[in-house]
Design an enzyme around this catalytic site. Sequence first.
Site, PDB file in Angstrom:
ATOM      1  N   ARG A  59       0.818  -1.222   0.000  1.00  0.00           N
ATOM      2  CA  ARG A  59       0.000   0.000   0.000  1.00  0.00           C
ATOM      3  C   ARG A  59       0.847   1.265   0.000  1.00  0.00           C
ATOM      4  NH1 ARG A  59      -3.545  -2.223   4.607  1.00  0.00           N
ATOM      5  NH2 ARG A  59      -2.155  -3.997   4.337  1.00  0.00           N
ATOM      6  N   GLU A  96       3.804 -10.252  14.505  1.00  0.00           N
ATOM      7  CA  GLU A  96       3.109 -10.698  15.715  1.00  0.00           C
ATOM      8  C   GLU A  96       3.318 -12.210  15.898  1.00  0.00           C
ATOM      9  OE1 GLU A  96      -0.725  -9.024  15.755  1.00  0.00           O
ATOM     10  OE2 GLU A  96      -1.112  -9.633  17.827  1.00  0.00           O
TER      11      GLU A  96
HETATM   12  P1  AMP Z   1       3.754  -2.827  11.720  1.00  0.00           P
HETATM   13  O1  AMP Z   1       4.987  -3.405  11.105  1.00  0.00           O
HETATM   14  O2  AMP Z   1       3.281  -3.579  12.929  1.00  0.00           O
HETATM   15  O3  AMP Z   1       3.901  -1.332  12.000  1.00  0.00           O
HETATM   16  O4  AMP Z   1       2.585  -3.022  10.675  1.00  0.00           O
HETATM   17  C1  AMP Z   1       2.440  -2.166   9.610  1.00  0.00           C
HETATM   18  C2  AMP Z   1       1.983  -2.873   8.368  1.00  0.00           C
HETATM   19  O5  AMP Z   1       0.905  -3.780   8.619  1.00  0.00           O
HETATM   20  C3  AMP Z   1       1.508  -1.853   7.378  1.00  0.00           C
HETATM   21  O6  AMP Z   1       2.038  -2.177   6.109  1.00  0.00           O
HETATM   22  C4  AMP Z   1      -0.003  -1.969   7.422  1.00  0.00           C
HETATM   23  O7  AMP Z   1      -0.525  -1.875   6.136  1.00  0.00           O
HETATM   24  C5  AMP Z   1      -0.322  -3.319   8.081  1.00  0.00           C
HETATM   25  N1  AMP Z   1      -1.287  -3.229   9.202  1.00  0.00           N
HETATM   26  C6  AMP Z   1      -1.019  -3.463  10.513  1.00  0.00           C
HETATM   27  N2  AMP Z   1      -2.107  -3.313  11.292  1.00  0.00           N
HETATM   28  C7  AMP Z   1      -3.116  -2.946  10.455  1.00  0.00           C
HETATM   29  C8  AMP Z   1      -4.511  -2.602  10.655  1.00  0.00           C
HETATM   30  N3  AMP Z   1      -5.105  -2.603  11.861  1.00  0.00           N
HETATM   31  N4  AMP Z   1      -5.227  -2.262   9.568  1.00  0.00           N
HETATM   32  C9  AMP Z   1      -4.655  -2.237   8.327  1.00  0.00           C
HETATM   33  N5  AMP Z   1      -3.371  -2.546   8.079  1.00  0.00           N
HETATM   34  C10 AMP Z   1      -2.586  -2.901   9.126  1.00  0.00           C
END
Ligand code: AMP
Length: 176
Positions: A59, A96
């Site tokens: 995205r 996670e």
């Molecule tokens: P992080 O590495 O945990 O910061 O996760 C970020 C990535 O996961 C991004 O590329 C987001 O598009 C996706 N992502 C994580 N949580 C969500 C959520 N609640 N809704 C949509 N996309 C998410």
Amino acid sequence: MNKFKNAIRTIPDFPIQGIMFRDVTTLYSNPEAMKEVTNLTCDYWKNRGLTSIAGIEARGFITGSIIADQLSLPFVPIRKKGKLPHKTISQDYELEYGKATIEIHSDAVNKSDNVLVVDDLIATGGTALASIELIKKLGAKVIGCTFIIDLPELGGRKKIEDNGIEVQALCSFEGH
Ligand code: AMP
């Protein structure tokens, strides 16, 4: 409140129970809302000496490309392992559940570059921090990171700022 936030759709319990998925496809399909996102981002980062925009798969490719076009800068993709065809460097990071790896072309940026990292959303910050590492490994400077959405309860923004990197997030949502 910014109008674009209303264009983001929330899907409860996707992809698993307990996650409120912030769906930006409804934002991407709304030209007025996307203009607002682009203007807020480009007004913030213009005149900051950027030389390159790095978008995180998938995205981050969409907003990243629009920002690169608006600022007349090169766009660089950061992709999941095995997708980039030329010589790459890679970085592992924690999800996670389990691990993931992202990659960048070795010649995508160099020590003369000032890079803005772009993704749609920051949660735990794992993906963005791994992207920052890739850019640093190539000797370039990360000027900042920009996201449409921050989930502050997951602490990602703070982790990046604790690394001395500026973060712009256009809106935030409670929860996961
Ligand atoms: P992080 O590495 O945990 O910061 O996760 C970020 C990535 O996961 C991004 O590329 C987001 O598009 C996706 N992502 C994580 N949580 C969500 C959520 N609640 N809704 C949509 N996309 C998410």
